[in-house]
Design a protein around this motif. Structure first.
Motif, mmCIF file in Angstrom:
data_model
loop_
_atom_site.group_PDB
_atom_site.id
_atom_site.type_symbol
_atom_site.label_atom_id
_atom_site.label_comp_id
_atom_site.label_asym_id
_atom_site.label_seq_id
_atom_site.Cartn_x
_atom_site.Cartn_y
_atom_site.Cartn_z
ATOM 1 N N GLY A 28 0.817 -1.162 0.296
ATOM 2 C CA GLY A 28 -0.023 -0.027 -0.194
ATOM 3 C C GLY A 28 0.675 1.318 -0.475
ATOM 4 N N ARG A 29 2.094 1.145 0.887
ATOM 5 C CA ARG A 29 3.072 2.143 0.313
ATOM 6 C C ARG A 29 3.253 2.342 -0.555
ATOM 7 N NH1 ARG A 29 4.441 0.731 6.063
ATOM 8 N NH2 ARG A 29 6.089 -0.668 5.715
ATOM 9 N N ILE A 30 3.952 1.243 -1.588
ATOM 10 C CA ILE A 30 4.358 1.570 -2.133
ATOM 11 C C ILE A 30 3.603 1.667 -3.306
ATOM 12 C CG2 ILE A 30 5.603 -0.188 -4.081
ATOM 13 C CD1 ILE A 30 6.562 -1.589 -2.425
ATOM 14 N N ARG A 31 2.659 2.020 -3.345
ATOM 15 C CA ARG A 31 0.880 1.910 -4.313
ATOM 16 C C ARG A 31 1.188 3.346 -4.270
ATOM 17 N NH1 ARG A 31 -1.570 -2.537 -3.252
ATOM 18 N NH2 ARG A 31 -1.289 -3.946 -4.650
ATOM 19 N N ALA A 32 1.287 3.845 -3.249
ATOM 20 C CA ALA A 32 0.817 5.083 -2.787
ATOM 21 C C ALA A 32 2.086 6.413 -3.084
ATOM 22 C CB ALA A 32 0.641 5.654 -1.028
ATOM 23 N N TRP A 33 2.942 5.866 -2.741
ATOM 24 C CA TRP A 33 4.268 6.358 -3.550
ATOM 25 C C TRP A 33 4.420 6.291 -4.854
ATOM 26 C CZ3 TRP A 33 8.278 5.058 -6.302
ATOM 27 C CH2 TRP A 33 9.543 5.448 -6.110
ATOM 28 N N ALA A 34 4.304 5.176 -5.421
ATOM 29 C CA ALA A 34 4.304 5.008 -7.479
ATOM 30 C C ALA A 34 3.313 5.914 -7.886
ATOM 31 C CB ALA A 34 3.851 4.081 -7.471
ATOM 32 N N ARG A 35 2.022 6.197 -7.121
ATOM 33 C CA ARG A 35 0.435 6.904 -7.605
ATOM 34 C C ARG A 35 1.612 8.577 -7.824
ATOM 35 N NH1 ARG A 35 -2.846 3.473 -5.848
ATOM 36 N NH2 ARG A 35 -3.012 3.988 -3.235
ATOM 37 N N GLU A 36 2.146 8.916 -5.942
ATOM 38 C CA GLU A 36 2.649 10.238 -5.861
ATOM 39 C C GLU A 36 3.160 10.655 -7.421
ATOM 40 O OE1 GLU A 36 2.970 14.337 -4.988
ATOM 41 O OE2 GLU A 36 1.287 12.491 -3.767
ATOM 42 N N GLN A 37 4.191 9.545 -7.625
ATOM 43 C CA GLN A 37 5.411 10.191 -8.681
ATOM 44 C C GLN A 37 5.041 10.456 -10.248
ATOM 45 O OE1 GLN A 37 8.402 10.223 -7.199
ATOM 46 N NE2 GLN A 37 7.557 10.376 -4.779
ATOM 47 N N ALA A 38 3.978 9.409 -10.319
ATOM 48 C CA ALA A 38 2.948 9.815 -11.476
ATOM 49 C C ALA A 38 2.597 11.010 -11.715
ATOM 50 C CB ALA A 38 2.545 8.194 -11.729
ATOM 51 N N THR A 45 3.067 13.639 -9.880
ATOM 52 C CA THR A 45 4.232 14.854 -10.189
ATOM 53 C C THR A 45 4.621 14.496 -11.151
ATOM 54 O OG1 THR A 45 4.276 14.770 -7.236
ATOM 55 C CG2 THR A 45 6.230 15.226 -8.915
ATOM 56 N N TYR A 46 5.372 14.119 -12.069
ATOM 57 C CA TYR A 46 6.144 13.523 -13.038
ATOM 58 C C TYR A 46 5.001 14.353 -14.500
ATOM 59 C CZ TYR A 46 7.085 11.997 -17.257
ATOM 60 O OH TYR A 46 7.931 11.596 -18.487
ATOM 61 N N ASP A 90 -1.016 16.568 -16.750
ATOM 62 C CA ASP A 90 -1.243 16.095 -18.028
ATOM 63 C C ASP A 90 -1.738 14.972 -18.379
ATOM 64 O OD1 ASP A 90 -0.678 18.157 -19.949
ATOM 65 O OD2 ASP A 90 1.409 18.163 -19.942
ATOM 66 N N GLU A 91 -1.626 14.296 -19.339
ATOM 67 C CA GLU A 91 -2.195 12.958 -19.104
ATOM 68 C C GLU A 91 -0.801 12.106 -19.756
ATOM 69 O OE1 GLU A 91 -3.884 8.982 -19.658
ATOM 70 O OE2 GLU A 91 -5.235 10.794 -18.534
ATOM 71 N N ARG A 92 0.103 10.996 -18.050
ATOM 72 C CA ARG A 92 0.992 10.546 -18.823
ATOM 73 C C ARG A 92 0.727 8.930 -18.151
ATOM 74 N NH1 ARG A 92 2.043 12.112 -22.473
ATOM 75 N NH2 ARG A 92 3.688 10.659 -22.637
#
Length: 176
Positions: free
Chosen positions: A9-19, A21-22, A26-28
């Motif tokens: 859950g922490r990894i998914r939350a971190w990945a969502r936040e990175q996505a 921010t990145y 825009d749609e990425r």
């Protein structure tokens, strides 16, 4: 008693936040890109395993002639997949027709979100497709060299014919 989120859950939350921010608004479709990278990698590993099981070995070096044909064939096949009107039914689930972009080439807009959008970007980008096509042809050179060379020769000839067609039209326009 306070419970901590599970590690995934922490990894998914971190990945969502990175996505988020990145993407910068825009749609990425990073998840879709990761899925495509996984498909490509699995295919490449599977091809390597097939090569091993058939007792084949990649060549120690590739001849300049093979590299030239591989380049021209990769270019042509990638453009056919990404731009050819006859292939548009395969791109249709991922794109919207926008018009013509050049002689015998379509302009299509990528549609959808996530994986659908990522596949649309891949299917409409000849340069993105080139890696996939070149990998397939390279595997073919190891598993079925004669057949693959024939296919590469065919698409190299088509690429040369296209060049001559464009040159012919330019020469006609210059003399008109």
């Amino acid at each position: 008693m306070e419970t901590k989120p599970a590690p995934w859950g922490r990894i998914r939350a971190w990945a969502r936040e990175q996505a988020k921010t990145y993407a910068n608004g825009d749609e990425r479709p990073l998840g879709g890109y990761l899925a495509l990278i996984s498909i490509y990698s699995t295919g490449a590993l599977g091809a390597g395993e097939l090569i091993r099981r058939f007792g084949r070995r990649p060549p120690d070096r590739v001849s300049p002639w093979d590299v030239m044909q591989l380049s021209a064939a990769t270019h042509k096949i990638s453009r056919i997949i990404a731009k050819d009107p006859v292939i548009s039914p395969f791109r249709a689930p991922f794109t919207t027709y926008e018009g013509v972009s050049g002689p015998s080439e379509l302009k299509e807009e990528v549609r959808g979100h996530g994986f659908q959008h990522a596949v649309g970007e891949l299917l409409t980008c000849p340069m993105c497709l080139a890696q996939w096509v070149a990998t397939g042809l390279s595997v073919g050179l190891v598993l079925a060299p004669s057949t693959t060379r024939l296919a590469m020769s065919t698409f190299t000839a088509v690429s040369g014919a296209d060049f001559l067609q464009h040159l012919y039209v330019r020469l006609q326009q210059a003399t008109a």
